[in-house]
Design an enzyme around this catalytic site. Structure first.
Site, PDB file in Angstrom:
ATOM      1  CD1 TRP A  89      -2.120  -2.104   2.003  1.00 25.95           C
ATOM      2  CD2 TRP A  89      -2.819  -0.812   0.035  1.00 25.95           C
ATOM      3  NE1 TRP A  89      -3.669  -2.848   1.305  1.00 25.95           N
ATOM      4  CE2 TRP A  89      -3.875  -2.307   0.189  1.00 25.95           C
ATOM      5  CE3 TRP A  89      -3.569   0.036  -0.715  1.00 25.95           C
ATOM      6  CZ2 TRP A  89      -4.981  -2.543  -0.720  1.00 25.95           C
ATOM      7  CZ3 TRP A  89      -4.525  -0.672  -1.558  1.00 25.95           C
ATOM      8  CH2 TRP A  89      -5.315  -1.301  -2.126  1.00 25.95           C
ATOM      9  CG  ASP A 159      -3.064   4.345   4.553  1.00 21.95           C
ATOM     10  OD1 ASP A 159      -3.973   4.359   4.706  1.00 21.95           O
ATOM     11  OD2 ASP A 159      -2.719   3.362   3.294  1.00 21.95           O
ATOM     12  CE  LYS A 183      -8.104  -3.091   4.780  1.00 25.94           C
ATOM     13  NZ  LYS A 183      -7.454  -1.477   4.117  1.00 25.94           N
TER      14      LYS A 183
HETATM   15  C1  LIG Z   1      -6.836  -1.100   2.414  1.00 25.86           C
HETATM   16  C2  LIG Z   1      -6.289  -0.575   2.535  1.00 25.86           C
HETATM   17  C3  LIG Z   1      -6.168   0.425   1.788  1.00 25.86           C
HETATM   18  C4  LIG Z   1      -7.551   0.547   0.108  1.00 25.86           C
HETATM   19  O1  LIG Z   1      -8.080   1.282   1.043  1.00 25.86           O
HETATM   20  P1  LIG Z   1      -9.342   1.496  -0.486  1.00 25.86           P
HETATM   21  O2  LIG Z   1     -10.483   2.263   0.471  1.00 25.86           O
HETATM   22  O3  LIG Z   1      -9.886   0.140  -0.895  1.00 25.86           O
HETATM   23  O4  LIG Z   1      -8.925   2.504  -1.010  1.00 25.86           O
HETATM   24  C5  LIG Z   1      -4.852   1.304   1.217  1.00 25.86           C
HETATM   25  N1  LIG Z   1      -4.026   1.468   2.134  1.00 25.86           N
HETATM   26  C6  LIG Z   1      -4.632   0.422   2.917  1.00 25.86           C
HETATM   27  C7  LIG Z   1      -2.825   0.432   4.237  1.00 25.86           C
HETATM   28  C8  LIG Z   1      -4.946  -0.642   3.499  1.00 25.86           C
HETATM   29  O5  LIG Z   1      -5.008  -1.515   4.344  1.00 25.86           O
END
Ligand SMILES: *Cc1c(COP(=O)(O)O)cnc(C)c1O
Length: 347
Positions: A89, A159, A183
């Protein structure tokens, strides 16, 4: 999603108490929805401890759209953004930023299959960087930052999609934190962005309106129709978190859950954790078995026993137990019991 939250949403689905219509039917400009949004924002502030020096935004497009919005708003011409490369990611975030401007990738642990968070000595920051980007929890590889990196005066951008509100964090050390809600915060469709007010001044007026943090902030996330049902569910999830004792409360639960799994992985040598011990994630527990054949069998039998979703991400293989806030401790106990039995009969 916490069961209590789903049950409350079920009870209120057709008509919100005292309103007579579903949250999906009322106007996003109604007093009822304004109150739902205001309460969700207030609870996010209470849980994070961030005061009004920060703006709380509820946007759409997932964390993936933030990969673009962050550099579009914060990078600026002639400047460099630093990205610490701790997983797939993090790599995706850096690649999107490169479409927008100059990016310096540093502290990469790719050569170690991203099995750890880099040591501070491996990170070389650009003097006067526009910002420094990290991924607080590497969902696919099962690693997590415990101590935030020192980044001097550069805003730290994160993020935090897969570990936000799983434990207390030094939220005031970030310039901007973003997380897709699905999540730990609620359903997909809402993206939480916490941004320090002074950074809003960086947003170029030439940006597409919907991608401009300043416009979103000036309109309190109501520039257009926000994801109302998702925000309502996120709000219920914040109430649930507060009922557990806030972030210290959920952290104690998450630490206990993860310790049970890592304890089982470390017990006999049959299972092998893939993340280095000092970098282990509380949210995504990644491990391997002695052979890929055994992993296939494990996965099949686990699924047959009601333990679904243990297959690791296709890019890394092995097993991954994603044990986000709402995942019940009984589920961990069932998995540990299954792991013991599997080892006893196949090991
Ligand atoms: C799941 C995840 C994403 C993707 O998220 P979306 O909302 O589907 O774009 C990005 N970064 C991390 C660390 C994730 O766990």
């Amino acid at each position: 999603m916490p069961l209590e939250v789903l049950e409350q949403a079920q009870r209120e689905l057709v008509a919100l108490p005292g309103v007579g219509m579903s949250v999906m039917e009322i106007s996003h400009r109604s007093k009822t929805f304004e109150d739902i949004l205001a309460r969700a924002i207030a609870d996010v502030r209470e849980l994070s401890g961030l005061d009004d020096r920060y703006q709380v935004l509820m946007l759409q497009g997932g964390a993936s759209l933030q990969f673009s919005m962050v550099p579009m708003n914060l990078l600026g011409a002639g400047r460099t953004a630093d990205y610490i490369d701790t997983g797939s990611w993090a790599d995706k975030a850096a690649k999107e930023a490169k479409r927008v401007g100059t990016v310096h990738v540093t502290g990469s642990t790719k050569a170690d299959n991203y099995n750890r968070i880099p040591d501070p000595r491996e990170v070389t920051l650009t003097p006067d960087a526009a910002y420094v980007h990290i991924t607080t929890n590497n969902t696919i590889e099962g690693t997590e930052w415990t101590d935030l990196p020192a980044v001097g005066d550069a805003p730290l951008v994160a993020d935090a999609s897969s570990n936000i509100f799983s434990r207390p964090m030094e939220f005031h050390r970030f310039g901007l934190i973003y997380a897709g809600a699905q999540k730990n915060l609620g359903p997909s469709g809402v993206t939480l962005v916490l941004i320090r007010q002074d950074l809003l001044e960086r947003s170029p007026a030439s940006l597409p309106t919907m991608m401009n943090y300043k416009v979103q902030a000036e309109n309190n996330s109501l520039y257009n129709t926000p994801p109302t049902f998702g925000i309502y569910l996120l709000g219920l999830t914040m109430t649930w978190l507060k009922s557990l004792g806030g972030l210290p409360g959920i952290a104690a639960i998450n630490q206990r859950k993860a310790a049970k799994l890592y304890g089982e992985i470390d017990r006999s040598g049959f299972y092998r954790g893939t993340a280095q011990k000092g970098s282990r994630s509380l949210m995504n527990v990644t491990f391997r078995l002695p052979s890929e054949d055994l992993e296939k069998t494990f996965n099949k039998e686990a699924t047959a026993n009601g333990l679904d979703g243990l297959k690791g991400h296709r890019s890394v293989g092995g097993m991954r137990a994603s044990i986000y806030n709402a995942f019940p401790e009984e589920g961990i106990d069932a998995l540990v019991e299954f792991m013991r039995e599997f080892e006893r009969t196949r090991g």
